[in-house]
Design a protein around this motif. Structure first.
Motif, mmCIF file in Angstrom:
data_model
loop_
_atom_site.group_PDB
_atom_site.id
_atom_site.type_symbol
_atom_site.label_atom_id
_atom_site.label_comp_id
_atom_site.label_asym_id
_atom_site.label_seq_id
_atom_site.Cartn_x
_atom_site.Cartn_y
_atom_site.Cartn_z
ATOM 1 N N MET A 1 46.977 14.549 73.406
ATOM 2 C CA MET A 1 46.964 15.755 74.231
ATOM 3 C C MET A 1 47.651 16.896 73.484
ATOM 4 N N GLY A 2 48.701 16.561 72.736
ATOM 5 C CA GLY A 2 49.334 17.569 71.891
ATOM 6 C C GLY A 2 48.375 18.100 70.845
ATOM 7 N N ASN A 3 47.580 17.203 70.253
ATOM 8 C CA ASN A 3 46.585 17.633 69.270
ATOM 9 C C ASN A 3 45.509 18.506 69.895
ATOM 10 N N LEU A 4 45.173 18.227 71.140
ATOM 11 C CA LEU A 4 44.193 19.054 71.827
ATOM 12 C C LEU A 4 44.694 20.495 71.934
ATOM 13 N N ALA A 5 45.992 20.649 72.221
ATOM 14 C CA ALA A 5 46.583 21.988 72.284
ATOM 15 C C ALA A 5 46.594 22.650 70.905
ATOM 16 N N ILE A 6 46.830 21.849 69.854
ATOM 17 C CA ILE A 6 46.803 22.385 68.488
ATOM 18 C C ILE A 6 45.403 22.895 68.152
ATOM 19 N N LYS A 7 44.384 22.114 68.477
ATOM 20 C CA LYS A 7 43.011 22.540 68.202
ATOM 21 C C LYS A 7 42.670 23.825 68.951
ATOM 22 N N ALA A 8 43.135 23.920 70.190
ATOM 23 C CA ALA A 8 42.893 25.133 70.964
ATOM 24 C C ALA A 8 43.570 26.337 70.305
ATOM 25 N N TYR A 9 44.775 26.146 69.820
ATOM 26 C CA TYR A 9 45.497 27.238 69.155
ATOM 27 C C TYR A 9 44.770 27.680 67.883
ATOM 28 N N GLN A 10 44.180 26.726 67.168
ATOM 29 C CA GLN A 10 43.496 27.033 65.913
ATOM 30 C C GLN A 10 42.180 27.780 66.110
ATOM 31 N N LEU A 11 41.593 27.664 67.284
ATOM 32 C CA LEU A 11 40.253 28.204 67.505
ATOM 33 C C LEU A 11 40.235 29.722 67.331
ATOM 34 N N LYS A 12 39.324 30.189 66.501
ATOM 35 C CA LYS A 12 39.198 31.618 66.225
ATOM 36 C C LYS A 12 37.773 32.071 66.549
ATOM 37 N N VAL A 13 37.661 33.243 67.166
ATOM 38 C CA VAL A 13 36.364 33.836 67.486
ATOM 39 C C VAL A 13 36.356 35.257 66.937
ATOM 40 N N PHE B 1 42.304 15.810 58.180
ATOM 41 C CA PHE B 1 40.986 16.293 58.590
ATOM 42 C C PHE B 1 40.687 15.784 59.996
ATOM 43 N N TRP B 2 40.334 16.695 60.900
ATOM 44 C CA TRP B 2 40.149 16.306 62.300
ATOM 45 C C TRP B 2 39.033 15.271 62.485
ATOM 46 N N ASP B 3 38.038 15.250 61.628
ATOM 47 C CA ASP B 3 36.947 14.277 61.786
ATOM 48 C C ASP B 3 37.411 12.849 61.544
ATOM 49 N N PHE B 4 38.488 12.685 60.788
ATOM 50 C CA PHE B 4 38.941 11.345 60.410
ATOM 51 C C PHE B 4 40.333 11.013 60.950
ATOM 52 N N GLY B 5 41.248 11.959 60.841
ATOM 53 C CA GLY B 5 42.638 11.710 61.195
ATOM 54 C C GLY B 5 43.077 12.482 62.415
ATOM 55 N N THR B 6 44.358 12.427 62.667
ATOM 56 C CA THR B 6 44.935 13.093 63.833
ATOM 57 C C THR B 6 46.184 13.887 63.445
ATOM 58 N N GLY B 7 46.256 14.256 62.155
ATOM 59 C CA GLY B 7 47.325 15.118 61.693
ATOM 60 C C GLY B 7 48.703 14.485 61.733
ATOM 61 N N ALA B 8 49.706 15.330 61.581
ATOM 62 C CA ALA B 8 51.088 14.855 61.565
ATOM 63 C C ALA B 8 51.490 14.264 62.907
ATOM 64 N N MET B 9 51.040 14.892 63.978
ATOM 65 C CA MET B 9 51.409 14.398 65.310
ATOM 66 C C MET B 9 50.793 13.035 65.574
ATOM 67 N N ALA C 1 50.250 21.383 78.142
ATOM 68 C CA ALA C 1 50.587 21.387 76.713
ATOM 69 C C ALA C 1 50.354 22.778 76.147
ATOM 70 N N GLU C 2 51.218 23.157 75.222
ATOM 71 C CA GLU C 2 51.107 24.457 74.564
ATOM 72 C C GLU C 2 51.512 24.285 73.110
ATOM 73 N N ALA C 3 50.792 24.917 72.202
ATOM 74 C CA ALA C 3 51.054 24.751 70.774
ATOM 75 C C ALA C 3 51.179 26.089 70.077
ATOM 76 N N SER C 4 51.844 26.059 68.920
ATOM 77 C CA SER C 4 51.785 27.161 67.961
ATOM 78 C C SER C 4 51.780 26.549 66.569
ATOM 79 N N CYS C 5 51.050 27.171 65.650
ATOM 80 C CA CYS C 5 50.846 26.575 64.332
ATOM 81 C C CYS C 5 50.974 27.636 63.237
ATOM 82 N N THR C 6 51.208 27.177 62.027
ATOM 83 C CA THR C 6 51.261 28.048 60.864
ATOM 84 C C THR C 6 49.935 28.769 60.671
ATOM 85 N N THR C 7 50.006 30.049 60.375
ATOM 86 C CA THR C 7 48.816 30.803 59.992
ATOM 87 C C THR C 7 48.585 30.621 58.496
#
Length: 470
Positions: free
Chosen positions: A408-420, A235-243, A266-272
């Motif tokens: 910084m890698g996590n920042l790219a992951i969060k950006a990739y996850q963002l949906k509008v 959970f982003w509020d508490f942890g920092t994921g696998a990375m 930095a550039e990320a791609s993640c599971t949908t």
């Protein structure tokens, strides 16, 4: 800094005495000058193991111990019956500040900085588990405060004190790989549930847990057992994921040996994740089940270096130099270095540096040993540095920038996850989202700023619940 509570109190009382080295008095006697008085904050789970390793040096005495969950920390509390026990670390600060020399912090990621900084500002040495902090701003601040106060620090990435990282450094320094232009890193994490929908169900808080204190700087929400223990990492509020969990262990190998600092992009791609048939989920606040992150660094010795991160069961390309049946790294992950003269593979925590093809290791002559080995273990090295003024393998001046690169890698992951949502679309329709953050994120490390996608700057630091700021 070699302040000792005992010496300070004795001097105030006007007593005159001579400190005798422990080897004169015998191993069973530990005089005040050889004792590090500590407080432990977050002493269940991983924190209990760190406390045990510190205590086994026979040079540490725990004055106070703190954990928000009395059941989880019960074994550590029992092992140190003379230590004062608290649920709130602020009580240690109020009641024992003058009695301690150092702190150990192994709370969840989101409370590392809020628990550590008050003591650090009071010039107490600090051992803090990895990742050093929950966000980039905190990592920069922790390094700054440590430097300003001249304290001994150590981040809990244990491989930094191992022989593997030193041999890998010597191999690279000897030119056996030539110029390294690419490193692939991977982990078997997450090994906890990750990528599911937000939790809304309220459960009864266990009698032994102070949920409000556990939340700390995070926004208040109902308790649910899907957060604890350990699963908070997803959970982003508490942890920092696998990375965040393993990056400071695995990325540490290239970070130290290649002299990396801030990535410039930095550039990320993640599971949908799908919530139904042809319905894409938008589970805000949770880390993805798997991800690939591509970081780029500019280095003095090697020029441009690409560092590629893989987690959630995704592996990098296997080098053609591997024999049939050979796998790189170990069960937890590893790193593959690609140089213009050779390839090297290491395991998790920088273990077992190996040249490829592996036949090269049959007649391998290690380069001249130029880096001193650590014989005391990671925690023991910290204790010795506090007592004797020596150095550590992962001070915050190093662990802070390493943590920044990981986050910084996590920042790219969060950006990739963002949906509008697209105009006129609903979430349960086909292809309803735009993805404005799916781009190469440009990073100005010196100024801690994303230069080409301003919304991502909101993730460089966090909002703190009232009463929990830093």
């Amino acid at each position: 800094m070699k302040r000792r509570s005992f010496l300070k109190k004795s001097a105030a009382a006007g007593a005159a005495f001579t400190i005798v080295p422990s080897f004169v008095l015998g191993k069973t006697h530990v005089p005040p000058s050889d004792t590090l008085y500590m407080a432990g904050i977050g002493v269940g789970g991983r924190g209990g193991g760190v406390c045990n390793n510190l205590f086994e040096t026979q040079k540490v005495k725990f004055v106070a111990l703190c954990d928000v969950d009395a059941k989880r920390a019960a074994n550590t509390f029992a092992a140190h019956p003379k230590a004062k026990i608290y649920k709130d670390f602020r009580n240690i600060y109020d009641n024992h500040l003058s009695e301690i020399d150092a702190i150990m912090v192994a709370t969840p990621d989101h409370t590392h900085a809020v628990a550590s900084l008050p003591f650090m500002k009071a010039k107490k040495h600090a051992y803090v588990e990895k990742p050093l902090t929950h966000n980039i701003y905190e990592a920069r601040l922790m390094a700054k405060v440590a430097e300003e106060n001249g304290i001994v620090t150590q981040m809990g990435n244990q491989g930094a004190s191992g022989d593997g990282i030193r041999l890998a450094q010597e191999i690279i320094n000897a030119g056996m790989l030539g110029k390294v232009n690419r490193v692939d890193c991977w982990t078997n994490r997450p090994v906890w549930p990750q990528g599911f929908k937000s939790i809304t169900e309220k459960e009864t808080i266990p009698d032994t847990l102070d949920w409000d204190l556990w939340l700390g700087p995070a926004a208040m929400r109902d308790y649910n057992s899907n957060y604890l223990p350990f699963k908070w990492r997803g959970f982003w509020d508490f942890g920092t994921g696998a990375m965040g969990d393993m990056g400071c262990h695995i990325m540490e190998t290239p970070f130290k040996t290649l002299g990396l600092r801030f990535p410039y992009e930095a550039e990320a791609s993640c599971t949908t994740v799908w919530s139904g048939d042809f319905v894409e989920a938008n589970y805000k606040g949770t880390c993805p089940p798997s991800s690939i992150v591509r970081l780029k660094f500019d280095t003095e010795a090697h020029g441009d270096v690409s560092l590629n991160w893989y987690d959630g069961g995704i592996m990098p390309d296997l080098p053609s130099e591997l024999k049939d049946g050979e796998m790189p790294g170990d069960s937890g992950g590893g790193s593959i270095f690609y140089g213009d003269k050779g390839i090297m593979v290491t395991g998790t925590y920088s273990r077992n540096p190996t040249l490829l093809p592996s036949d090269k290791m049959q007649d391998f002559v290690p380069p001249t040993q130029t880096i001193q080995r650590v014989t005391t273990g990671h925690e023991g090295e910290f204790v010795e540095a506090c007592i004797n003024g020596s150095s550590t393998s992962s001070p915050f001046s190093y662990g802070g920038p390493l943590t920044e690169a990981v986050l910084m890698g996590n920042l790219a992951i969060k950006a990739y996850q963002l949906k509008v949502l697209k105009e006129g679309k609903e979430a349960n329709q086909w292809a309803p989202y735009n993805y404005p953050g799916r781009r190469t994120i440009k990073w100005d490390g010196e100024n801690m700023k994303v230069t080409n996608y301003d919304p991502a700057n909101a993730w460089v630091k966090r909002e703190y619940r009232e009463g929990w700021g830093i």
